[in-house]
Design an enzyme around this catalytic site. Structure first.
Site, short mmCIF file in Angstrom:
data_model
loop_
_atom_site.label_atom_id
_atom_site.label_comp_id
_atom_site.label_asym_id
_atom_site.label_seq_id
_atom_site.Cartn_x
_atom_site.Cartn_y
_atom_site.Cartn_z
N SER A 159 1.10 -0.93 0.34
CA SER A 159 0.32 0.22 0.25
C SER A 159 0.82 1.87 -0.26
CB SER A 159 -0.32 0.39 1.50
OG SER A 159 -2.07 1.45 0.89
N HIS A 160 0.73 1.80 1.14
CA HIS A 160 1.36 3.11 0.85
C HIS A 160 2.49 3.30 2.02
CE1 HIS A 160 -0.94 1.93 4.48
NE2 HIS A 160 0.05 2.92 5.85
N ASP A 163 -1.62 7.22 -2.97
CA ASP A 163 -0.70 6.36 -2.57
C ASP A 163 -0.46 4.95 -3.18
OD1 ASP A 163 -2.71 4.08 -2.77
OD2 ASP A 163 -2.10 3.40 -0.89
N ASP A 183 -0.76 1.63 -4.40
CA ASP A 183 -1.32 1.07 -4.79
C ASP A 183 -2.23 1.29 -5.35
OD1 ASP A 183 -2.38 1.14 -1.71
OD2 ASP A 183 -2.98 -0.61 -2.37
N ASP A 211 -5.25 2.50 -3.74
CA ASP A 211 -6.71 3.08 -3.19
C ASP A 211 -6.67 4.00 -2.14
OD1 ASP A 211 -5.47 2.28 -1.08
OD2 ASP A 211 -5.73 0.41 -0.38
N ARG A 212 -6.16 4.75 -2.01
CA ARG A 212 -5.74 6.26 -0.91
C ARG A 212 -6.21 7.74 -2.00
NH1 ARG A 212 -2.59 5.21 4.51
NH2 ARG A 212 -3.77 3.40 5.33
N LYS A 239 -11.02 0.55 -1.49
CA LYS A 239 -11.20 1.75 -1.37
C LYS A 239 -10.61 2.64 -2.26
CE LYS A 239 -7.87 1.98 2.38
NZ LYS A 239 -7.54 0.97 3.46
C1 G1P Z 1 -4.20 1.80 7.79
C2 G1P Z 1 -5.44 2.47 8.05
C3 G1P Z 1 -6.22 2.14 8.20
C4 G1P Z 1 -6.53 1.16 6.57
C5 G1P Z 1 -5.14 0.08 6.13
C6 G1P Z 1 -4.75 -0.21 5.02
O1 G1P Z 1 -3.97 0.61 9.05
O2 G1P Z 1 -5.25 2.43 9.74
O3 G1P Z 1 -8.10 2.34 7.63
O4 G1P Z 1 -7.85 0.60 6.62
O5 G1P Z 1 -3.86 0.60 6.81
O6 G1P Z 1 -5.07 1.27 4.26
P1 G1P Z 1 -3.39 -0.12 10.43
O7 G1P Z 1 -1.78 0.20 10.32
O8 G1P Z 1 -4.13 1.56 11.18
O9 G1P Z 1 -3.95 -1.17 11.12
ZN ZN Z 2 -3.13 1.70 -0.14
#
Ligand code: G1P
Ligand code: ZN
Length: 566
Positions: free
Chosen positions: A123-124, A295, A297, A299-300, A395
């Site tokens: 992801s991010h 981000d 991937d 989704d953000r 998302k």
């Molecule tokens: C984090 C975010 C959560 C999101 C997830 C995946 O998870 O807080 O809202 O769904 O990344 O993008 P966390 O690291 O807090 O468990």
């Molecule tokens: Zn992501």
């Protein structure tokens, strides 16, 4: 030529427990011999599917495979292809060069009715050989696997003794096309698809592209609306080029960092005020009406107005909820709203006004899926820059940006005006999140135990906490648990909550997505009916101090300051 299946001995690796969204670890862990193979074999083993052996034409034995292009994506796609071929999966839909955004995977799973999909992303989190990688399984509804399935995958990884693979299978994933292989007399197919096509078709069915185009290009009534879209060298680059430039007429100068790079060019591809500071500065100093970043991937999303006016994700969700009439997809209205528990409760007020049912779920997108599948949820979001709807089961960053552009095209208002109108109408939930990244895991666990004991003691209710002229009286303290209204499954210990008499909230939880150490997240949410134009950090200072006092966070973590403030 017939290719043969090899059965290889292996042994379990400790600690391969999937977290909030799949298994995330350092790249080098995935590079240990057998590690990735074990996890993929366990996913395939846990994947509910028609027994391929039962009939040669068992329907739907197909998976989508793709990722955000980070280091290791392409080799892992080849491993997945070889393991799936050996395990009786009949067909794979693979993004060209292994590229698919997370929303695009969800879109393809649904459009092609597949059993699910395997998403390669952290992801991010940063990419490159010294950074992060991840493998996530999405189910037939297009959404992240629910807890029962990730538990099952984890169980298999603890018992695994062998995996099956077709080592000689070589598939040209760099060329779009249909490839057929003979695996010991059985047909196995790989379709390499253009990563963007299916997703663009879906977006065109949701939004009025013509209307957004005339906003961006300008019309006799209105000057061009300048956007700056930042893909942060992540997967959205090709999607952004196609949608914003080819379809919506934005200039090439309106998009930036649109080539997906294995290490995101060194960027930390998380669209927030800290890691997307380049965009924030450029929009602040330039002639831009809207800035957006996505981000790794895809989704953000982060949305900025003129002069980098920041839209808090919790507010973004509330604004979309209040303006769904600007998006053709919602022409028949909505079936309920939802937010994750730590997300600011601005959207709750919109739900109340519009008489929509409001759901509060644990952190992680997987909890929204069941509600959507049961037609009880149309729009949802998380404070962590995640917004989405039931068009897919993830998302969706680009979707969120197109939603904002639709609202602006329809209302003729600027981003800041839209927000100010919203606050004047509903009041404002000031919201902030403090992240303390990469702390020592054991002290964080001790802190969580300490705080839980303290806030769940019956004597905690009714206590007053004062900072400056502000006093907060405790109404409730608990560790959030959730019963899924559809399948009645229960998720416990989803975050510590302190709710005060005036509705203000302090939330404390540990991240489930980190790849090393522990990340503490502190969330502060406080409502003001009239005083809506203040600075969030100033307005929330008293409650932040109260939170630090109750949690003893500085003592436990040894941190004076958070790593990231949102
Ligand atoms: C984090 C975010 C959560 C999101 C997830 C995946 O998870 O807080 O809202 O769904 O990344 O993008 P966390 O690291 O807090 O468990
Ligand atoms: Zn992501």
């Amino acid at each position: 030529m017939s290719l043969s299946i090899e059965v290889r001995s292996t042994q379990p690796f400790a600690g391969q427990k999937p977290g909030t969204s799949g298994l995330r670890k350092k790249v080098r862990e995935f590079m240990q011999p057998g590690y990735t193979e074990n996890f993929v074999q366990s996913i395939v083993g846990a994947c509910p599917r028609p027994q391929a052996s039962a009939s040669a034409s068992a329907p739907g034995s197909c998976l989508v495979v793709g990722g955000d292009g980070r280091f290791l994506c392409a080799p892992v796609v080849h491993t997945i292809v070889r393991i799936c071929a050996a395990n009786g999966i009949e067909k794979l839909l693979v993004g060209q060069n292994g590229i698919l955004s997370t929303p695009a995977v969800s879109c393809l799973i649904r459009a092609h009715n597949t059993l699910g999909g395997i998403v390669l992303t952290a992801s991010h989190n940063p990419g490159g050989i010294d950074n992060d990688f991840g493998i996530k399984f999405n189910c037939a509804n297009g959404g992240p696997a629910p807890d029962q399935m990730t538990d099952e995958i984890y169980n298999l990884t603890t018992k695994i003794t062998q995996y099956k693979i077709v080592p000689d299978l070589v598939c040209p994933i760099d060329k779009v096309g249909q490839y057929t292989f003979d695996i010991q007399g059985k047909k196995f197919e790989v379709e390499v698809v253009d990563p963007v096509e299916g997703y663009v078709t879906l977006m065109k069915s949701i939004f009025e592209f013509d209307r957004i185009k005339s906003l961006i290009c300008g019309s006799p009534q209105r000057k061009p609306f300048n956007v700056l879209i930042d893909s942060m060298n992540g997967v959205t680059g090709p999607y952004v080029k196609r949608i914003f430039v080819d379809e919506l007429g934005a200039s090439l100068e309106s998009i930036t960092r649109t080539v997906p790079l294995e290490d995101f060019g060194g960027a930390h591809p998380d669209p927030n005020l800290t890691y997307a500071a380049d965009l924030v500065n450029t929009v602040k100093n330039g002639d831009y009406d809207l800035g957006a970043a996505f981000d790794g991937d895809g989704d953000r999303n982060m949305i900025l107005g003129r002069n980098s006016f920041f839209v808090t994700p919790s507010d973004s969700l509330a604004v979309l909820a209040d303006n769904l009439n600007c998006i053709p997809y919602f022409k028949n209205g909505a079936n309920g709203f939802a937010r994750s528990m730590p997300t600011g409760s601005a959207v709750d007020r919109v739900a109340e006004k519009l008489k929509q049912t409001m759901y509060e779920v644990p952190t992680g997108w997987k909890y929204f899926g069941n509600l959507m599948d049961a037609n009880k949820l149309s729009l949802c979001g998380e404070e962590s820059f995640g917004t989405g709807s039931d068009h897919i089961r993830e998302k969706d960053g680009i979707w969120a940006c197109l939603s904002w552009l639709s609202i602006i095209a329809n209302t003729g208002k600027s981003v800041e005006e839209v927000l100010n109108n919203h606050w004047n109408k509903y009041g404002r939930n000031y919201f902030t999140r403090y992240d303390y990244e990469d702390c020592a895991a054991d002290v964080c666990n001790q802190m969580m135990d300490y705080v839980e004991k303290k806030i769940t003691d019956p004597s905690f209710v009714g206590k007053d906490f004062t900072f400056g002229s502000k006093t907060y009286r405790v109404k409730l303290g608990d560790n959030f648990s959730y019963v899924d209204p559809i399948d009645k499954s229960v998720a416990t210990k989803q975050g510590l909550r302190i709710i005060f008499e005036d509705g203000s909230r302090i939330i404390l939880r540990l991240s489930g997505t980190g790849s090393s150490g522990a990340t503490v997240r502190l969330y502060i949410d406080s409502y003001e009916a009239v005083d809506v134009t203040g600075d969030a950090q100033v307005m929330l200072k008293p409650l932040i101090e109260v939170a630090l006092q109750i949690s003893d966070l500085k003592k436990y973590t040894g941190r004076d300051q958070p790593t990231v403030i949102t």
